[in-house]
Design a protein around this motif. Structure first.
Motif, PDB file in Angstrom:
ATOM      1  N   PRO A 141     -12.266  11.500  -1.502  1.00 50.17           N
ATOM      2  CA  PRO A 141     -10.937  10.797  -1.926  1.00 50.17           C
ATOM      3  C   PRO A 141     -11.018  10.133  -3.324  1.00 50.17           C
ATOM      4  O   PRO A 141     -11.994   9.840  -3.742  1.00 50.17           O
ATOM      5  CB  PRO A 141     -10.356   9.655  -1.086  1.00 50.17           C
ATOM      6  N   ARG A 142     -10.165  10.671  -4.199  1.00 53.26           N
ATOM      7  CA  ARG A 142      -9.980  10.025  -5.404  1.00 53.26           C
ATOM      8  C   ARG A 142     -10.028   8.562  -5.755  1.00 53.26           C
ATOM      9  O   ARG A 142     -10.833   7.919  -6.137  1.00 53.26           O
ATOM     10  CB  ARG A 142      -8.879  10.370  -6.355  1.00 53.26           C
ATOM     11  N   SER A 143      -9.264   7.841  -4.744  1.00 52.64           N
ATOM     12  CA  SER A 143      -9.426   6.345  -4.448  1.00 52.64           C
ATOM     13  C   SER A 143      -8.968   6.065  -3.116  1.00 52.64           C
ATOM     14  O   SER A 143      -8.238   7.104  -2.180  1.00 52.64           O
ATOM     15  CB  SER A 143      -7.994   5.961  -5.314  1.00 52.64           C
ATOM     16  N   ILE A 144      -9.426   4.925  -2.614  1.00 55.96           N
ATOM     17  CA  ILE A 144      -9.276   4.598  -1.103  1.00 55.96           C
ATOM     18  C   ILE A 144      -8.614   3.453  -1.146  1.00 55.96           C
ATOM     19  O   ILE A 144      -8.909   2.571  -1.598  1.00 55.96           O
ATOM     20  CB  ILE A 144     -10.637   4.567  -0.565  1.00 55.96           C
ATOM     21  N   GLY A 145      -7.615   3.495  -0.384  1.00 54.54           N
ATOM     22  CA  GLY A 145      -6.509   2.294  -0.162  1.00 54.54           C
ATOM     23  C   GLY A 145      -7.184   1.409   1.049  1.00 54.54           C
ATOM     24  O   GLY A 145      -7.533   1.878   1.948  1.00 54.54           O
ATOM     25  N   LEU A 146      -7.101   0.102   0.780  1.00 56.83           N
ATOM     26  CA  LEU A 146      -7.766  -0.621   1.748  1.00 56.83           C
ATOM     27  C   LEU A 146      -6.589  -1.721   2.072  1.00 56.83           C
ATOM     28  O   LEU A 146      -6.375  -2.520   1.120  1.00 56.83           O
ATOM     29  CB  LEU A 146      -8.949  -1.355   1.322  1.00 56.83           C
ATOM     30  N   VAL A 170     -13.605   4.489  -5.718  1.00 56.65           N
ATOM     31  CA  VAL A 170     -12.832   3.899  -6.264  1.00 56.65           C
ATOM     32  C   VAL A 170     -11.786   3.181  -5.008  1.00 56.65           C
ATOM     33  O   VAL A 170     -11.437   3.942  -4.216  1.00 56.65           O
ATOM     34  CB  VAL A 170     -11.739   4.506  -7.194  1.00 56.65           C
ATOM     35  N   ILE A 171     -11.967   2.113  -4.865  1.00 55.34           N
ATOM     36  CA  ILE A 171     -11.226   1.274  -3.914  1.00 55.34           C
ATOM     37  C   ILE A 171     -10.061   0.391  -4.433  1.00 55.34           C
ATOM     38  O   ILE A 171     -10.165  -0.501  -5.300  1.00 55.34           O
ATOM     39  CB  ILE A 171     -12.108   0.156  -3.159  1.00 55.34           C
ATOM     40  N   VAL A 172      -8.884   0.774  -3.948  1.00 55.38           N
ATOM     41  CA  VAL A 172      -7.551  -0.088  -4.103  1.00 55.38           C
ATOM     42  C   VAL A 172      -7.241  -0.775  -3.093  1.00 55.38           C
ATOM     43  O   VAL A 172      -6.949  -0.406  -2.228  1.00 55.38           O
ATOM     44  CB  VAL A 172      -6.362   1.001  -4.752  1.00 55.38           C
ATOM     45  N   THR A 173      -7.302  -2.354  -3.193  1.00 52.53           N
ATOM     46  CA  THR A 173      -7.206  -3.210  -2.121  1.00 52.53           C
ATOM     47  C   THR A 173      -5.906  -3.799  -2.295  1.00 52.53           C
ATOM     48  O   THR A 173      -5.386  -4.513  -3.175  1.00 52.53           O
ATOM     49  CB  THR A 173      -8.353  -4.186  -2.095  1.00 52.53           C
ATOM     50  N   VAL A 202      -6.551   8.181   0.651  1.00 50.24           N
ATOM     51  CA  VAL A 202      -6.670   7.820   2.185  1.00 50.24           C
ATOM     52  C   VAL A 202      -6.393   6.483   2.198  1.00 50.24           C
ATOM     53  O   VAL A 202      -6.887   5.702   1.232  1.00 50.24           O
ATOM     54  CB  VAL A 202      -8.277   8.266   2.682  1.00 50.24           C
ATOM     55  N   ILE A 203      -5.880   5.715   3.297  1.00 54.62           N
ATOM     56  CA  ILE A 203      -5.672   4.321   3.597  1.00 54.62           C
ATOM     57  C   ILE A 203      -6.315   3.818   4.642  1.00 54.62           C
ATOM     58  O   ILE A 203      -6.230   4.511   5.793  1.00 54.62           O
ATOM     59  CB  ILE A 203      -4.051   3.998   3.546  1.00 54.62           C
ATOM     60  N   VAL A 204      -7.067   2.808   4.747  1.00 54.37           N
ATOM     61  CA  VAL A 204      -8.005   2.162   5.750  1.00 54.37           C
ATOM     62  C   VAL A 204      -7.258   0.772   5.874  1.00 54.37           C
ATOM     63  O   VAL A 204      -7.092  -0.052   5.142  1.00 54.37           O
ATOM     64  CB  VAL A 204      -9.290   1.868   5.361  1.00 54.37           C
ATOM     65  N   ILE A 205      -6.877   0.649   7.331  1.00 54.39           N
ATOM     66  CA  ILE A 205      -6.655  -0.723   7.612  1.00 54.39           C
ATOM     67  C   ILE A 205      -7.487  -1.383   8.597  1.00 54.39           C
ATOM     68  O   ILE A 205      -7.844  -0.695   9.733  1.00 54.39           O
ATOM     69  CB  ILE A 205      -4.949  -0.588   8.552  1.00 54.39           C
ATOM     70  N   ALA A 262     -15.879   3.168   6.886  1.00 51.48           N
ATOM     71  CA  ALA A 262     -16.418   3.462   5.728  1.00 51.48           C
ATOM     72  C   ALA A 262     -17.115   4.884   5.836  1.00 51.48           C
ATOM     73  O   ALA A 262     -17.123   5.676   4.745  1.00 51.48           O
ATOM     74  CB  ALA A 262     -17.412   2.622   5.097  1.00 51.48           C
ATOM     75  N   LYS A 263     -17.905   5.169   6.834  1.00 54.08           N
ATOM     76  CA  LYS A 263     -18.579   6.323   7.238  1.00 54.08           C
ATOM     77  C   LYS A 263     -17.616   7.487   6.972  1.00 54.08           C
ATOM     78  O   LYS A 263     -18.018   8.694   6.880  1.00 54.08           O
ATOM     79  CB  LYS A 263     -19.462   6.252   8.265  1.00 54.08           C
ATOM     80  N   LEU A 264     -16.468   7.153   7.464  1.00 47.84           N
ATOM     81  CA  LEU A 264     -15.584   8.531   7.805  1.00 47.84           C
ATOM     82  C   LEU A 264     -14.790   8.792   6.564  1.00 47.84           C
ATOM     83  O   LEU A 264     -14.493   9.877   6.332  1.00 47.84           O
ATOM     84  CB  LEU A 264     -14.467   8.105   8.843  1.00 47.84           C
ATOM     85  N   VAL A 265     -14.485   8.027   5.756  1.00 46.74           N
ATOM     86  CA  VAL A 265     -13.809   8.308   4.477  1.00 46.74           C
ATOM     87  C   VAL A 265     -14.545   8.685   3.172  1.00 46.74           C
ATOM     88  O   VAL A 265     -13.910   9.287   2.482  1.00 46.74           O
ATOM     89  CB  VAL A 265     -12.871   6.990   3.965  1.00 46.74           C
ATOM     90  N   VAL A 266     -16.023   8.553   3.081  1.00 44.34           N
ATOM     91  CA  VAL A 266     -16.738   9.074   2.018  1.00 44.34           C
ATOM     92  C   VAL A 266     -17.990   9.586   2.584  1.00 44.34           C
ATOM     93  O   VAL A 266     -18.548   9.136   3.507  1.00 44.34           O
ATOM     94  CB  VAL A 266     -16.991   7.852   0.887  1.00 44.34           C
ATOM     95  N   PRO A 267     -18.333  10.513   1.975  1.00 43.09           N
ATOM     96  CA  PRO A 267     -19.690  11.259   2.365  1.00 43.09           C
ATOM     97  C   PRO A 267     -20.797  10.277   1.937  1.00 43.09           C
ATOM     98  O   PRO A 267     -20.539   9.410   1.096  1.00 43.09           O
ATOM     99  CB  PRO A 267     -19.714  12.644   1.747  1.00 43.09           C
ATOM    100  N   ASP A 268     -21.848  10.572   2.301  1.00 44.85           N
ATOM    101  CA  ASP A 268     -23.265   9.851   1.896  1.00 44.85           C
ATOM    102  C   ASP A 268     -23.759  10.592   0.692  1.00 44.85           C
ATOM    103  O   ASP A 268     -24.244  11.818   0.886  1.00 44.85           O
ATOM    104  CB  ASP A 268     -24.211   9.682   2.990  1.00 44.85           C
TER     105      ASP A 268
END
Length: 410
Positions: A141-146, A170-173, A202-205, A262-268
């Motif tokens: 993802p370009r940016s990850i919403g948290l 990039v994490i947008v919280t 993608v958004i993580v709650i 965190a493991k699901l939204v970005v690769p290692d």
């Protein structure tokens, strides 16, 4: 009144059980609270049995109830605390004491769980949990919403693990209360704000677990519908493995913990680098093998005589052409000579049969003066002029007499 009995005059057992049945059943129906320690659903039967145990004392009883009563109570599981409206019964056949239940309701936390289960069933019927309507997570993802609580362990787990796996992420919280009366409103507002940002893929709650009461905001119907309406994939990281709020079911992906999210939204990055290195090595090996194979094929071609001495093929072909030309010339000469011989024979036969050859042998062609050829004496009369054509000229003569051949006349 008590029964009169003695060793000499004992009371019949059936009478004692009958009286006991009457005394017990006169107690009437009563609401009792207990924990379900065993539940037996009898397939094909309308009556089922469960065992209730007191919360504090080691006291348990068997309860019978109908399918309708059991289903009306919602999902009843072993270990659940329930309130049951029961009536004591004694079975005369074996003198056993049981309780018949005509109403069963979850009690305490069980009541809350039953209410949540009903809500889950309603939302599931609408298709909010349908697998085919869930979105796939982007690879990078370009940016990850948290969405999480400010300075919470869940926020730290997500941020640290995302940065560890992909340092450039990039994490947008958006901070929100994650429990309490205002939690639903704040989480919903944060979710909609991130969903409206086109850079967020993608958004993580995230929240770090809690009791059933603590997780109630994440089973709110309004929040569930807001998640379902998002255009951006949503990852639910609420609670631990054993907690399953409604948000877990309606989200596109469920993570067991914030760390798992965190493991699901970005690769290692390290794994991806190893994959790229492995792919590069395989590609290099494949190219080297292909070049080696082509070089071997080229060397094999070069080793052929025609490529070692290209003029040799021309010389051979030229010699073959010369041989073919010579054979063609000989064949043409033979054909011409054969045709000439045949033509000479034909000419000789023609000359033998021609009128000139006949004249050369001393014969003459006789015609009338008007050019008619005479083939019979009947064609001429005396005193007519005839012309005799010889090999070297013509003779004109007058017919004196005509004498037919006697043998021909005969």
């Amino acid at each position: 009144m008590p029964l009169t009995s003695s060793p000499e005059q004992p009371q019949p057992l059936r009478e004692v059980v009958r009286l006991l049945k009457g005394w017990v059943e006169r107690t009437g129906a009563v609401w009792v609270e207990g924990q379900v320690i065993q539940l037996k659903r009898r397939a094909g039967s309308s009556i089922h049995f469960l065992t209730l145990r007191d919360k504090l004392a080691d006291v348990s009883v068997q309860v019978s109830l109908s399918t309708a009563t059991l289903d009306a109570a919602g999902p009843v599981t072993e270990g659940a605390l329930v309130a049951a409206h029961v009536r004591a019964q004694v079975y005369p056949a074996n003198g056993s004491l049981t309780f018949a239940c005509d109403d069963l309701r979850p009690s305490g936390e069980g009541r809350l769980l039953a209410h949540l289960e009903q809500r889950k069933r309603a939302l599931q019927a609408e298709g909010l949990f349908a697998r085919e309507r869930k979105q796939r997570l982007p690879f990078l993802p370009r940016s990850i919403g948290l969405v999480t609580a400010r300075e919470s362990a869940a926020e730290r787990d997500v941020v640290e693990n995302v940065r560890r796996r992909w340092p450039g992420a990039v994490i947008v919280t958006r901070h929100a209360l994650m429990q309490g009366l205002q939690a639903v409103e704040q989480v919903t507002d944060a979710l909609r704000s991130l969903d409206a940002d086109p850079a967020v893929d993608v958004i993580v709650i995230a929240r770090g677990g809690g009791s059933v009461e603590d997780l109630l905001p994440f089973s709110d119907e309004g929040l569930a519908r807001a998640v379902f309406a998002c255009r951006t994939p949503v990852v639910s990281a609420i609670g631990h493995e054993t907690d399953t709020p409604i948000l877990d079911l309606v989200a596109d992906v469920r993570a067991s913990t914030p760390t798992d999210a965190a493991k699901l939204v970005v690769p290692d990055a390290a794994d991806e680098a190893r994959i790229i290195a492995t792919g590069r090595d395989r590609l290099r090996a494949a190219i080297t093998a292909r070049v080696r194979s082509q070089q071997e094929a080229l060397d094999a071609l070069r080793s052929r005589p025609v490529l070692r001495d290209p003029s040799g093929a021309v010389v051979l072909a030229s010699q073959r052409v010369s041989d073919l030309q010579e054979r063609l010339h000989r064949a043409v000469r033979r054909a011409v000579e054969r045709e000439q011989d045949q033509l000479g024979g034909h000419l000789a036969r023609v000359r033998t049969l021609s009128p000139r050859a006949t004249l050369q042998r001393g014969y003459a062609i006789v015609t009338t003066d008007d050019g008619r050829t005479l083939a019979s004496v009947a064609d001429i009369e005396p005193d007519e002029i005839i012309i005799a054509r010889l090999i070297d000229g013509d003779i004109a003569a007058a017919v004196i007499d005509v004498e037919p051949n006697e043998q021909e006349s005969a």
